[in-house]
Design an enzyme around this catalytic site. Structure first.
Site, PDB file in Angstrom:
ATOM      1  CB  CYS A   1      31.788  58.305  31.646  1.00  0.00           C
ATOM      2  SG  CYS A   1      31.617  57.998  29.898  1.00  0.00           S
TER       3      CYS A   1
ATOM      4  CB  SER B   1      42.304  51.205  29.174  1.00  0.00           C
ATOM      5  OG  SER B   1      42.568  51.194  30.554  1.00  0.00           O
ATOM      6  CB  ALA B   2      46.165  47.025  30.201  1.00  0.00           C
ATOM      7  CG  HIS B   3      40.801  48.221  32.863  1.00  0.00           C
ATOM      8  ND1 HIS B   3      41.371  49.450  32.630  1.00  0.00           N
ATOM      9  CD2 HIS B   3      39.469  48.425  32.847  1.00  0.00           C
ATOM     10  CE1 HIS B   3      40.422  50.348  32.476  1.00  0.00           C
ATOM     11  NE2 HIS B   3      39.259  49.760  32.591  1.00  0.00           N
TER      12      HIS B   3
END
Length: 375
Positions: A320, A194-196
Site C-alpha cells: 500500500c 480491481s481490474a488491473h
C-alpha cells in the site's frame, strides 16, 4: 530490455491481449454518455450493460448487484462507509483483520469505531476472536480480505461469513488479490476488486452488493451507479475489464497449477540458498502466484534496486505504501521480519526461466548488499 522479468503482477498485471483488443475496438463505439437517450448514448449503454453482465458473472452476482467504480480503492471507500452508514442505528463498530489493505483500514476508521483482530505468524486472522467480536452488540459490519495481498495467505471467509450472517452482520470482502486467480469463497455481503489485478486496464473497480444488504452512499445520489460511483463511466475500459476477466478465468486453472509449482520451488530455493532469510505466509493455503520473504541485514530499497538492474521487477515494503518503503503493517502484524522484504508475484506472461534466473541471481545480490554495509 528483452531479458526483463516482470515479477510484480500482484501490483498490476500486464494488460491481457483480449482486454487490449476489446479496448481498442470500444474506443470508437463506447465513448458517448450512456445516460443519454440519443443513438450514441444508447449504444454506449448497451455496451456498458454487456460489460456489467460479464463482470457480474465473473464474481458470482447479478448485474444489478454490481457497481463500477474508478478503482478497487474507490470501491472500498464508496462501499464500506455506505454499508456502515445504513446500519448506524445498530452500531458503529467495524470489525476487521490487522492485515487488511490500507484502504480498508482507513475506511473502517472513518466509518466508525474500528476493532482490529490480530493474525498468526502465517498472516491468518484469529477466527475465534473475529467471530466473538462480530457477535457483540453494536457491530455495523465486518471486513475480511479473501487472501492477503502481500503474503498470499488465504483467510477463512466462508467460515466467518456464516458467523456474520447468523449475527445479522454484513461481511465486506476485499477480493482484489483473488479475482481472476482462483475461486472466490462464499459468505460475503459486499465485495470489491480491481481490474488491473487480473489483466484489465487500470481505472476500473468492482463493488458488488448482494440483495438485502442496505447501503447509504456518502454523497448525493445521482443517475450513476446508484450514487456509489458518480461521474461519467469509462465504457471502453469497462468492456476491456470484462473481456480480460472472462479470458483470465478460462486460463485460471492452468495458471494456478503452473504458478503454484514454481512458487513452491522458489520458496524452497530461497530458504536453502540464503542465510538469515525468513520466507513468510502460509506455504500451502495461499494464493498460487505470490511469494514474500525478508532478508536480515538488507535494505529493501537497495535489494529492489539491485534486482531491477538485473532485469527483475519486484516490490518491497508494504504493497500500500511501496513508494515510501515504510515497514509493512502486514508483516508487523504477523510478527515476522520486516527488513529487506521482497514480494515476488507471477503473472500470465511469467516463465519458469524467469523464476529460475531469479533464484540464481538473488543470493549474490543479497551477499553483495550485506558486504557493502559491513555484514
Amino acid at each position: 530490455m528483452s531479458n526483463r522479468a516482470y515479477l510484480d503482477a500482484a501490483s498490476a498485471e500486464v494488460l491481457h491481449p483480449a482486454a487490449r483488443e476489446v479496448l481498442l475496438q470500444a474506443l470508437d463505439s463506447g465513448w458517448a454518455d450512456p445516460a443519454r437517450l440519443h443513438h450514441e448514448g444508447r449504444t454506449a449503454r448497451l455496451l456498458l450493460d454487456n460489460a456489467r453482465a460479464v463482470l457480474a458473472e465473473g464474481v458470482g452476482v447479478q448485474p444489478d448487484e454490481l457497481y463500477l467504480t474508478t478503482s478497487g480503492t474507490a470501491a472500498i471507500h464508496a462501499g464500506l462507509p455506505a454499508v456502515a452508514a445504513a446500519r448506524r442505528r445498530i452500531g458503529t463498530t467495524v470489525v476487521h483483520s490487522a492485515v487488511e489493505h490500507s484502504a480498508v483500514l482507513h475506511a473502517a476508521a472513518a466509518a466508525g469505531t474500528a476493532y482490529e483482530v490480530g493474525v498468526d505468524q502465517l498472516g491468518r486472522v484469529d477466527a475465534d476472536e473475529f467471530a466473538s467480536q462480530v457477535r457483540r452488540p453494536g457491530v455495523a459490519l465486518a471486513a475480511l480480505q479473501t487472501a492477503n495481498h502481500e503474503v498470499g495467505t488465504r483467510q477463512p471467509v466462508a467460515e466467518l461469513g456464516e458467523v456474520a450472517a447468523a449475527a445479522g452482520v454484513p461481511l465486506f470482502v476485499d477480493a482484489a488479490a483473488t479475482v481472476g486467480h482462483e475461486a472466490i469463497p462464499g459468505g460475503w455481503s459486499v465485495l470489491t476488486a480491481s481490474a488491473h489485478k487480473w489483466g484489465g486496464p487500470a481505472g476500473v473497480g468492482l463493488l458488488a452488493v448482494r440483495k438485502g444488504t442496505r447501503f447509504a452512499p456518502a454523497w448525493p445520489v445521482d443517475e450513476r451507479e446508484d450514487g456509489l460511483s458518480p461521474g461519467h463511466p469509462n465504457v471502453p475500459a469497462a468492456l476491456a475489464a470484462a473481456a480480460g476477466l472472462q479470458a483470465r478465468l478460462l486460463e485460471a486453472d492452468a495458471l494456478d497449477k503452473q504458478h503454484r509449482a514454481w512458487i513452491a520451488e522458489l520458496r524452497t530455493r530461497v530458504a536453502a540458498d540464503l542465510t538469515d532469510v525468513e520466507v513468510v505466509g502460509d506455504p500451502d493455503d495461499r494464493l498460487p502466484h505470490v511469494l514474500t520473504f525478508s532478508c536480515l541485514y538488507v535494505d529493501g530499497e537497495a535489494l529492489v534496486t539491485a534486482l531491477d538492474a538485473e532485469g527483475f521487477s519486484v516490490s518491497s515494503g508494504s504493497a500500500c505504501t511501496a513508494s515510501t518503503l515504510r515497514p509493512s503493517h502486514v508483516l508487523a502484524a504477523m510478527g515476522v521480519l520486516t527488513h529487506g522484504n521482497v514480494r515476488v508475484s507471477l503473472g500470465r506472461s511469467s516463465t519458469y526461466d524467469d523464476v529460475d534466473r531469479f533464484a540464481r541471481v538473488l543470493p549474490g545480490l543479497v551477499q553483495r548488499i550485506r558486504t557493502e554495509v559491513g555484514m
